[in-house]
Design an enzyme around this catalytic site. Structure first.
Site, mmCIF file in Angstrom:
data_model
loop_
_atom_site.group_PDB
_atom_site.id
_atom_site.type_symbol
_atom_site.label_atom_id
_atom_site.label_comp_id
_atom_site.label_asym_id
_atom_site.label_seq_id
_atom_site.Cartn_x
_atom_site.Cartn_y
_atom_site.Cartn_z
ATOM 1 N N HIS A 34 -19.393 -11.079 5.935
ATOM 2 C CA HIS A 34 -18.660 -11.800 6.985
ATOM 3 C C HIS A 34 -18.236 -13.157 6.439
ATOM 4 C CE1 HIS A 34 -18.592 -13.048 11.556
ATOM 5 N NE2 HIS A 34 -17.631 -13.646 10.863
ATOM 6 N N HIS A 36 -14.453 -15.220 6.191
ATOM 7 C CA HIS A 36 -12.994 -15.278 6.383
ATOM 8 C C HIS A 36 -12.470 -16.026 5.171
ATOM 9 C CE1 HIS A 36 -13.313 -14.149 10.681
ATOM 10 N NE2 HIS A 36 -14.506 -14.689 10.535
ATOM 11 N N GLU A 217 -20.261 -13.595 20.007
ATOM 12 C CA GLU A 217 -20.440 -14.915 19.370
ATOM 13 C C GLU A 217 -20.454 -15.932 20.504
ATOM 14 O OE1 GLU A 217 -17.082 -16.147 16.978
ATOM 15 O OE2 GLU A 217 -18.163 -17.837 16.062
ATOM 16 N N ASP A 295 -19.369 -16.932 7.080
ATOM 17 C CA ASP A 295 -18.271 -17.044 8.043
ATOM 18 C C ASP A 295 -17.094 -17.859 7.498
ATOM 19 O OD1 ASP A 295 -17.074 -16.316 10.420
ATOM 20 O OD2 ASP A 295 -18.229 -17.657 11.699
HETATM 21 N N1 HPA Z 1 -14.963 -16.412 15.067
HETATM 22 C C1 HPA Z 1 -13.783 -15.927 15.435
HETATM 23 N N2 HPA Z 1 -12.709 -16.018 14.676
HETATM 24 C C2 HPA Z 1 -12.807 -16.615 13.490
HETATM 25 C C3 HPA Z 1 -13.997 -17.131 13.062
HETATM 26 C C4 HPA Z 1 -15.151 -17.013 13.885
HETATM 27 O O1 HPA Z 1 -16.274 -17.456 13.579
HETATM 28 N N3 HPA Z 1 -13.753 -17.668 11.833
HETATM 29 C C5 HPA Z 1 -12.471 -17.448 11.550
HETATM 30 N N4 HPA Z 1 -11.868 -16.814 12.554
HETATM 31 ZN ZN ZN Z 2 -16.163 -14.757 11.712
#
Ligand code: HPA
Ligand code: ZN
Length: 354
Positions: A34, A36, A217, A295
């Site tokens: 995970h 991005h 989340e 993340d």
């Molecule tokens: N959550 C949702 N969208 C996202 C995140 C995240 O932590 N990071 C990058 N896009």
């Molecule tokens: Zn994410």
């Protein structure tokens, strides 16, 4: 009458135990599931790319940009994250960004990474899909050849946009089908339930793509149920709010649905107010297949080993917890069975080398 034998009091982890668990976590091979890739853009690289591409930034300096990284929730982060991504224009920009991530991943003993990318953030600015995917693919091939890191790309749909936009994005990406293993769902969670994307996920499933989605989340446990039952995803990204629903926890445990948890992200986006309150230990104790991930490491204060180190410290995770998390990272991955078994074996050998 004899009094009952007192139960043994649990032995608290000593600082030496915790230090040993942190050292183990740093040293062993791990997968990251995970990340991005646009969230790995460090402020220095944002400024360098802005200069290379003649893009004006609304920040005077690297320090001013970094000072803006004080988030109150997911949306306050996303606004800055999308602004940062505006410097990416050419294939080499995407390749340079991903290569910088792979170098940091190597330093943290990451041996396999599954990278999310957000094509709509780029195509909406006129950057062709081919530019995005070719640039990222170049870095993935180089990571394999020069660093021994395997990787997969996962195309994410932005959930604040319409399902029609997601379908058009999928169509634009299909000429590059062999370069991404699956699709995900990210961006603003609240008010954008998984059900909004039922048709596009059904289509991706027919195409044989692997399916994941961010859920739980900031959004409620119901979004996790929807991701499982409506989108039919194989992994839940984040998922920490599952603990509010005992039936959901039972389901996730029974089916061993992986959760890709991101502790420093949860702290920086105020999902938890203190890392000592982070649910990671409770997730593990409930028998869930939880993993540790970074993340958006350039924004949240650390890459994979920093996430491990701070979580182990704050929650007094044990060496057994660390081993479980590392094993989970491989079992939850989209590696083929042969490669997965090889990396799991490599992990066990590394643990034995104490
Ligand atoms: N959550 C949702 N969208 C996202 C995140 C995240 O932590 N990071 C990058 N896009
Ligand atoms: Zn994410």
């Amino acid at each position: 009458m004899t009094s009952p034998t007192p139960l043994p009091t649990p032995v608290a982890a000593t600082p030496a135990d915790t230090a040993a668990a942190v050292a183990l976590a740093r040293r062993i091979p791990k997968a990251e599931l995970h990340i991005h890739i646009e969230g790995s853009l460090e402020p220095e690289l944002i400024f360098a790319l802005a200069q290379r591409n003649g893009v004006a930034l609304p920040y005077a300096s690297v320090a001013a940009l970094r000072a803006a990284y004080a988030f109150t929730d997911l949306q306050s982060f996303l606004d800055i994250y999308y602004a940062g991504a505006s410097v990416l224009l050419h294939e080499a920009d995407f390749a340079d960004m991903a290569w910088a991530y792979f170098l940091r991943a190597k330093a943290d003993n990451v041996v396999h990474a599954e990278l999310f990318f957000d094509p709509q953030t780029h195509t909406a600015r006129g950057v062709p899909m081919a530019t995005v995917i070719r640039g990222l693919t170049t870095a993935c091939a180089r990571a394999r050849a020069e660093l021994g890191i395997s990787s997969h790309l996962i195309l994410c749909f932005l959930r604040h946009l319409s399902e029609e936009d997601a379908i058009a994005t999928l169509e634009a990406a299909l000429p590059f089908r062999e370069h991404f293993i699956g699709v995900g769902l990210d961006s603003s969670e609240r008010g954008h339930p998984p059900t909004k994307f039922e048709r596009v996920f059904a289509r991706c499933r027919e195409l044989g793509l692997r399916l994941v989605a961010h859920a739980g989340e900031e959004g409620p446990p119901d979004y996790i149920w929807q991701a499982l039952d409506v989108l039919r995803v194989e992994r839940i990204d984040h998922g920490v709010r599952c603990l509010e629903d005992a039936a959901l926890v039972a389901r996730l445990a029974a089916e061993q649905v992986p959760l890709t948890v991101c502790p420093l992200s949860n702290l920086k986006l105020c999902v938890v107010s203190d890392l000592a309150d982070h649910p990671m230990k409770r997730l593990l104790d409930a028998g869930l297949c939880a993993t540790v991930n970074s993340d958006d490491p350039a924004y949240f204060g650390g890459y994979l080993n920093e996430n491990f180190a701070q979580t182990v410290q704050a929650l007094h995770l044990t060496r057994a917890d660390v081993v479980q998390l590392a094993r989970n990272s491989f079992t939850a991955s989209f590696l083929c069975d042969e490669h997965r078994q090889a990396l799991l074996k490599n992990l066990e050998q590394s643990i034995e080398k104490e």
